[in-house]
Design a protein around this motif. Structure first.
Motif, PDB file in Angstrom:
ATOM      1  N   UNK A  10       0.772  -1.198   0.120  1.00 54.12           N
ATOM      2  CA  UNK A  10       0.137   0.045   0.052  1.00 54.12           C
ATOM      3  C   UNK A  10       0.786   1.387   0.243  1.00 54.12           C
ATOM      4  N   UNK A  11       1.988   1.278   0.840  1.00 53.47           N
ATOM      5  CA  UNK A  11       3.009   2.288   0.796  1.00 53.47           C
ATOM      6  C   UNK A  11       3.540   2.575  -0.722  1.00 53.47           C
ATOM      7  N   UNK A  12       3.945   1.692  -1.167  1.00 52.05           N
ATOM      8  CA  UNK A  12       4.623   1.500  -2.456  1.00 52.05           C
ATOM      9  C   UNK A  12       3.586   2.093  -3.473  1.00 52.05           C
ATOM     10  N   UNK A  13       2.427   1.688  -3.520  1.00 60.68           N
ATOM     11  CA  UNK A  13       1.521   2.143  -4.569  1.00 60.68           C
ATOM     12  C   UNK A  13       1.005   3.655  -4.070  1.00 60.68           C
ATOM     13  N   UNK A  14       0.828   4.061  -2.954  1.00 58.61           N
ATOM     14  CA  UNK A  14       0.557   5.414  -2.561  1.00 58.61           C
ATOM     15  C   UNK A  14       1.690   6.424  -2.955  1.00 58.61           C
ATOM     16  N   UNK A 144      28.350   4.892  -7.264  1.00 57.77           N
ATOM     17  CA  UNK A 144      27.661   5.533  -5.866  1.00 57.77           C
ATOM     18  C   UNK A 144      26.138   6.471  -6.052  1.00 57.77           C
ATOM     19  N   UNK A 145      26.224   6.970  -7.392  1.00 59.78           N
ATOM     20  CA  UNK A 145      25.064   7.661  -7.762  1.00 59.78           C
ATOM     21  C   UNK A 145      23.648   6.709  -7.590  1.00 59.78           C
ATOM     22  N   UNK A 146      24.046   5.332  -7.921  1.00 61.63           N
ATOM     23  CA  UNK A 146      22.848   4.144  -8.095  1.00 61.63           C
ATOM     24  C   UNK A 146      22.642   4.067  -6.385  1.00 61.63           C
ATOM     25  N   UNK A 147      23.680   4.113  -5.541  1.00 61.78           N
ATOM     26  CA  UNK A 147      23.412   4.107  -4.114  1.00 61.78           C
ATOM     27  C   UNK A 147      22.619   5.265  -3.707  1.00 61.78           C
ATOM     28  N   UNK A 148      22.629   6.666  -4.216  1.00 59.74           N
ATOM     29  CA  UNK A 148      22.005   7.490  -3.863  1.00 59.74           C
ATOM     30  C   UNK A 148      20.551   7.450  -4.328  1.00 59.74           C
ATOM     31  N   UNK A 149      20.209   6.846  -5.449  1.00 60.30           N
ATOM     32  CA  UNK A 149      18.867   6.433  -5.991  1.00 60.30           C
ATOM     33  C   UNK A 149      18.290   5.788  -5.071  1.00 60.30           C
ATOM     34  N   UNK A 150      18.835   4.640  -4.568  1.00 59.04           N
ATOM     35  CA  UNK A 150      18.318   3.671  -3.774  1.00 59.04           C
ATOM     36  C   UNK A 150      17.754   4.093  -2.278  1.00 59.04           C
ATOM     37  N   UNK A 151      18.693   5.242  -2.160  1.00 58.98           N
ATOM     38  CA  UNK A 151      18.350   6.069  -0.736  1.00 58.98           C
ATOM     39  C   UNK A 151      17.247   6.839  -0.786  1.00 58.98           C
ATOM     40  N   UNK A 152      17.148   7.622  -2.011  1.00 63.67           N
ATOM     41  CA  UNK A 152      16.073   8.584  -2.377  1.00 63.67           C
ATOM     42  C   UNK A 152      14.775   7.923  -2.307  1.00 63.67           C
ATOM     43  N   UNK A 153      14.679   6.705  -2.784  1.00 67.19           N
ATOM     44  CA  UNK A 153      13.584   5.983  -3.015  1.00 67.19           C
ATOM     45  C   UNK A 153      13.129   5.542  -1.358  1.00 67.19           C
ATOM     46  N   UNK A 154      14.037   4.916  -0.752  1.00 60.19           N
ATOM     47  CA  UNK A 154      13.629   4.484   0.673  1.00 60.19           C
ATOM     48  C   UNK A 154      13.273   6.026   1.598  1.00 60.19           C
ATOM     49  N   UNK A 155      13.739   7.262   1.073  1.00 58.41           N
ATOM     50  CA  UNK A 155      13.448   8.031   1.720  1.00 58.41           C
ATOM     51  C   UNK A 155      12.068   8.647   1.313  1.00 58.41           C
ATOM     52  N   UNK A 156      11.699   8.451   0.087  1.00 61.54           N
ATOM     53  CA  UNK A 156      10.324   8.741  -0.418  1.00 61.54           C
ATOM     54  C   UNK A 156       9.321   8.036   0.440  1.00 61.54           C
ATOM     55  N   UNK A 157       9.746   6.548   0.233  1.00 62.24           N
ATOM     56  CA  UNK A 157       8.583   5.710   1.052  1.00 62.24           C
ATOM     57  C   UNK A 157       8.426   5.866   2.503  1.00 62.24           C
ATOM     58  N   UNK A 158       9.493   6.308   3.192  1.00 67.51           N
ATOM     59  CA  UNK A 158       9.460   6.648   4.459  1.00 67.51           C
ATOM     60  C   UNK A 158       8.507   7.980   4.550  1.00 67.51           C
ATOM     61  N   UNK A 159       8.463   8.845   3.704  1.00 65.85           N
ATOM     62  CA  UNK A 159       7.717  10.189   3.841  1.00 65.85           C
ATOM     63  C   UNK A 159       6.324   9.612   3.545  1.00 65.85           C
TER      64      UNK A 159
END
Length: 224
Positions: A10-14, A144-159
């Protein structure tokens, strides 16, 4: 399906890229919780190469006031090239996504003035009360830019899990030097992109925009 799986789905879909926010600021405790959760994102050899600066209050307003005018004056500085060319199915997806946004705010495809006005809202952060700027320190590169992408997605899901909305914006990397100057960030930190975030405006037409996704078979191959 377990409760954990259902909640995650639900979080991913939202999570969607939202383009209208309420002026209400997010309290500091929630901010720290959201970013602490994102810190659990994976990275190569656990290097955690992301450097994040969150602008709020006066620092954000200084950027919001100046960035549109600077962009229109041609004051553009990017740390990474913006020279990708989309062709074929990728161009079709780009077109479909843009059309979905224009349709949500009743902008005709041929109305260049209105399209430009909508684009310029990037530089006022869609009225969001907060912006997170993601930097990659020198001398890191593509991996390492790819690592930042994974961080960004995790951050937005947390939001999303905490009731916040977000919008990742490549456009915010167009004024890297000015952002570093305004926020007093060392020149060795290179700006990848920004994420505007806050509480979504539930009545904004732009927030009704929902983009589709390619069929799984078009992007994933399972090998037995």
């Amino acid at each position: 399906m377990s409760d954990e799986a259902r909640i995650f789905d639900e979080i991913v879909a939202a999570r969607r890229s939202l383009r209208a926010f309420l002026p209400q600021a997010v309290d500091s405790a929630t901010l720290e919780t959201v970013f602490a959760v994102a810190q659990r994102a994976p990275s190569n050899c656990n290097t955690q190469p992301w450097i994040t600066h969150v602008a709020s209050g006066e620092s954000l307003e200084a950027l919001r006031k100046a960035m549109p005018e600077r962009f229109m004056a041609g004051d553009i500085s990017m740390d990474f090239p913006y020279d990708g060319v989309y062709e074929g199915v990728y161009k079709e997806r780009q077109y479909g996504s843009a059309q979905a946004l224009y349709d949500s705010v009743n902008i005709a495809r041929e109305d260049k003035a209105a399209r430009h006005e909508q684009f310029m809202r990037n530089f006022t952060f869609f009225d969001a009360p907060h912006v997170a700027f993601l930097f990659l320190p020198e001398p890191f590169g593509l991996r390492e830019a790819a690592d930042c992408g994974m961080y960004a997605q995790t951050l937005m899901l947390s939001m999303t899990a905490h009731g916040l909305g977000s919008c990742p914006q490549t456009a915010l990397s167009f004024q890297a030097n000015f952002i570093r100057e305004t926020l007093d960030i060392d020149a060795s930190n290179k700006l990848l992109f920004g994420i505007s975030f806050g509480y979504p405006d539930p009545d904004a037409p732009a927030n009704r925009c929902i983009t589709d996704r390619a069929p799984l078979a078009d992007t994933v191959t399972f090998h037995a």
